[in-house]
Design a protein around this motif. Structure first.
Motif, PDB file in Angstrom:
ATOM      1  N   GLU A  10      11.585  -0.023 -11.903  1.00  0.00           N
ATOM      2  CA  GLU A  10      11.935   1.386 -11.999  1.00  0.00           C
ATOM      3  C   GLU A  10      10.689   2.243 -11.781  1.00  0.00           C
ATOM      4  O   GLU A  10       9.944   2.535 -12.714  1.00  0.00           O
ATOM      5  N   LEU A  11      10.463   2.615 -10.548  1.00  0.00           N
ATOM      6  CA  LEU A  11       9.315   3.449 -10.219  1.00  0.00           C
ATOM      7  C   LEU A  11       9.544   4.840 -10.788  1.00  0.00           C
ATOM      8  O   LEU A  11      10.671   5.292 -10.910  1.00  0.00           O
ATOM      9  N   GLY A  12       8.480   5.506 -11.137  1.00  0.00           N
ATOM     10  CA  GLY A  12       8.601   6.840 -11.705  1.00  0.00           C
ATOM     11  C   GLY A  12       8.617   6.845 -13.217  1.00  0.00           C
ATOM     12  O   GLY A  12       8.699   7.904 -13.836  1.00  0.00           O
ATOM     13  N   LEU A  13       8.544   5.681 -13.844  1.00  0.00           N
ATOM     14  CA  LEU A  13       8.459   5.591 -15.294  1.00  0.00           C
ATOM     15  C   LEU A  13       7.207   6.329 -15.736  1.00  0.00           C
ATOM     16  O   LEU A  13       6.160   6.212 -15.118  1.00  0.00           O
ATOM     17  N   ARG A  14       7.302   7.143 -16.781  1.00  0.00           N
ATOM     18  CA  ARG A  14       6.184   8.006 -17.171  1.00  0.00           C
ATOM     19  C   ARG A  14       5.577   7.593 -18.501  1.00  0.00           C
ATOM     20  O   ARG A  14       6.280   7.155 -19.402  1.00  0.00           O
ATOM     21  N   PHE A  15       4.241   7.761 -18.575  1.00  0.00           N
ATOM     22  CA  PHE A  15       3.479   7.477 -19.785  1.00  0.00           C
ATOM     23  C   PHE A  15       2.587   8.675 -20.076  1.00  0.00           C
ATOM     24  O   PHE A  15       2.143   9.359 -19.168  1.00  0.00           O
ATOM     25  N   ARG A  16       2.310   8.915 -21.339  1.00  0.00           N
ATOM     26  CA  ARG A  16       1.458  10.041 -21.712  1.00  0.00           C
ATOM     27  C   ARG A  16      -0.014   9.786 -21.410  1.00  0.00           C
ATOM     28  O   ARG A  16      -0.770  10.708 -21.150  1.00  0.00           O
ATOM     29  N   CYS A  83      -0.843 -15.157  -8.823  1.00  0.00           N
ATOM     30  CA  CYS A  83       0.403 -14.530  -9.268  1.00  0.00           C
ATOM     31  C   CYS A  83       0.419 -13.069  -8.815  1.00  0.00           C
ATOM     32  O   CYS A  83      -0.599 -12.387  -8.863  1.00  0.00           O
ATOM     33  N   LYS A  84       1.552 -12.570  -8.386  1.00  0.00           N
ATOM     34  CA  LYS A  84       1.660 -11.210  -7.858  1.00  0.00           C
ATOM     35  C   LYS A  84       2.238 -10.208  -8.859  1.00  0.00           C
ATOM     36  O   LYS A  84       2.466  -9.053  -8.501  1.00  0.00           O
ATOM     37  N   ALA A  85       2.470 -10.605 -10.095  1.00  0.00           N
ATOM     38  CA  ALA A  85       3.033  -9.683 -11.088  1.00  0.00           C
ATOM     39  C   ALA A  85       1.991  -8.614 -11.412  1.00  0.00           C
ATOM     40  O   ALA A  85       0.879  -8.925 -11.830  1.00  0.00           O
ATOM     41  N   ARG A  86       2.358  -7.341 -11.189  1.00  0.00           N
ATOM     42  CA  ARG A  86       1.406  -6.259 -11.431  1.00  0.00           C
ATOM     43  C   ARG A  86       2.131  -4.921 -11.497  1.00  0.00           C
ATOM     44  O   ARG A  86       3.245  -4.791 -11.027  1.00  0.00           O
ATOM     45  N   ILE A  87       1.451  -3.925 -12.067  1.00  0.00           N
ATOM     46  CA  ILE A  87       1.902  -2.543 -11.990  1.00  0.00           C
ATOM     47  C   ILE A  87       0.687  -1.665 -11.697  1.00  0.00           C
ATOM     48  O   ILE A  87      -0.437  -2.027 -12.034  1.00  0.00           O
ATOM     49  N   VAL A  88       0.942  -0.540 -11.068  1.00  0.00           N
ATOM     50  CA  VAL A  88      -0.090   0.462 -10.814  1.00  0.00           C
ATOM     51  C   VAL A  88       0.436   1.779 -11.356  1.00  0.00           C
ATOM     52  O   VAL A  88       1.555   2.189 -11.029  1.00  0.00           O
ATOM     53  N   ILE A  89      -0.353   2.410 -12.227  1.00  0.00           N
ATOM     54  CA  ILE A  89       0.017   3.737 -12.712  1.00  0.00           C
ATOM     55  C   ILE A  89      -1.026   4.729 -12.215  1.00  0.00           C
ATOM     56  O   ILE A  89      -2.190   4.377 -12.034  1.00  0.00           O
ATOM     57  N   SER A  90      -0.588   5.944 -11.944  1.00  0.00           N
ATOM     58  CA  SER A  90      -1.531   6.965 -11.484  1.00  0.00           C
ATOM     59  C   SER A  90      -1.212   8.299 -12.138  1.00  0.00           C
ATOM     60  O   SER A  90      -0.075   8.564 -12.545  1.00  0.00           O
ATOM     61  N   LEU A  91      -2.227   9.133 -12.208  1.00  0.00           N
ATOM     62  CA  LEU A  91      -2.136  10.427 -12.868  1.00  0.00           C
ATOM     63  C   LEU A  91      -1.398  11.422 -11.988  1.00  0.00           C
ATOM     64  O   LEU A  91      -1.714  11.590 -10.814  1.00  0.00           O
ATOM     65  N   ASP A  92      -0.406  12.079 -12.566  1.00  0.00           N
ATOM     66  CA  ASP A  92       0.263  13.206 -11.929  1.00  0.00           C
ATOM     67  C   ASP A  92      -0.418  14.453 -12.482  1.00  0.00           C
ATOM     68  O   ASP A  92      -0.194  14.837 -13.621  1.00  0.00           O
ATOM     69  N   ASN A  97       0.874  13.634 -16.899  1.00  0.00           N
ATOM     70  CA  ASN A  97       1.390  12.323 -17.284  1.00  0.00           C
ATOM     71  C   ASN A  97       0.985  11.275 -16.259  1.00  0.00           C
ATOM     72  O   ASN A  97       0.580  11.595 -15.148  1.00  0.00           O
ATOM     73  N   TYR A  98       1.123  10.022 -16.652  1.00  0.00           N
ATOM     74  CA  TYR A  98       0.852   8.905 -15.752  1.00  0.00           C
ATOM     75  C   TYR A  98       2.185   8.332 -15.320  1.00  0.00           C
ATOM     76  O   TYR A  98       3.103   8.188 -16.119  1.00  0.00           O
ATOM     77  N   GLU A  99       2.295   8.021 -14.041  1.00  0.00           N
ATOM     78  CA  GLU A  99       3.556   7.590 -13.465  1.00  0.00           C
ATOM     79  C   GLU A  99       3.406   6.201 -12.854  1.00  0.00           C
ATOM     80  O   GLU A  99       2.390   5.892 -12.239  1.00  0.00           O
ATOM     81  N   LEU A 100       4.425   5.378 -13.037  1.00  0.00           N
ATOM     82  CA  LEU A 100       4.453   4.048 -12.433  1.00  0.00           C
ATOM     83  C   LEU A 100       4.680   4.213 -10.939  1.00  0.00           C
ATOM     84  O   LEU A 100       5.725   4.671 -10.509  1.00  0.00           O
ATOM     85  N   LYS A 101       3.664   3.891 -10.143  1.00  0.00           N
ATOM     86  CA  LYS A 101       3.730   4.088  -8.692  1.00  0.00           C
ATOM     87  C   LYS A 101       4.054   2.813  -7.935  1.00  0.00           C
ATOM     88  O   LYS A 101       4.590   2.858  -6.846  1.00  0.00           O
ATOM     89  N   GLN A 102       3.704   1.662  -8.503  1.00  0.00           N
ATOM     90  CA  GLN A 102       3.892   0.397  -7.795  1.00  0.00           C
ATOM     91  C   GLN A 102       4.132  -0.698  -8.816  1.00  0.00           C
ATOM     92  O   GLN A 102       3.469  -0.750  -9.848  1.00  0.00           O
TER      93      GLN A 102
END
Length: 115
Positions: A10-16, A83-92, A97-102
């Motif tokens: 679910e891309l677009g997941l947000r974190f503070r 292993c290819k399991a990963r996430i990338v978050i970036s600042l909006d 907020n930080y958003e799950l981009k990949q």
């Protein structure tokens, strides 16, 4: 904090903040059955804020080859399996907020039977 039970893709997941994203990744890895580590964190030279982070499985990549021909006293087994399991978050910057981009699960390629 975002629900760990939500699907990873679910891309677009947000974190503070990046720490909240890290806690999400640690919880997801624990629930799925793999260890995690931080691959990199980019920090802005202008304002000192974290702009993006990549969190990966602890088995991501391969160990670097030593350039010397020394014999090691205590050899450690190679445990990284690319292993290819990963996430990338970036600042909006607009919302702060930080958003799950990949995200990439690859059906979790970490196979515990390899160890």
């Amino acid at each position: 904090m975002a629900e760990v039970d939500k699907k990873m893709r679910e891309l677009g997941l947000r974190f503070r903040n990046p720490d909240e994203g890290w806690l999400f990744w640690v919880a997801y890895g624990g629930r799925t059955g793999f260890d995690v580590r931080k691959r990199y964190t980019n920090i802005s030279k202008i304002d000192g804020k974290v702009t993006s982070c990549r969190y990966v499985c602890s088995n991501e990549g391969h160990r670097r080859k030593k350039k010397t021909e020394q014999v090691t006293k205590c050899f450690r087994a190679e445990i990284r399996t690319d292993c290819k399991a990963r996430i990338v978050i970036s600042l909006d910057r607009e919302t702060g907020n930080y958003e799950l981009k990949q995200s990439c699960e690859d059906d979790i390629l970490c196979d515990e039977d390899l160890f």
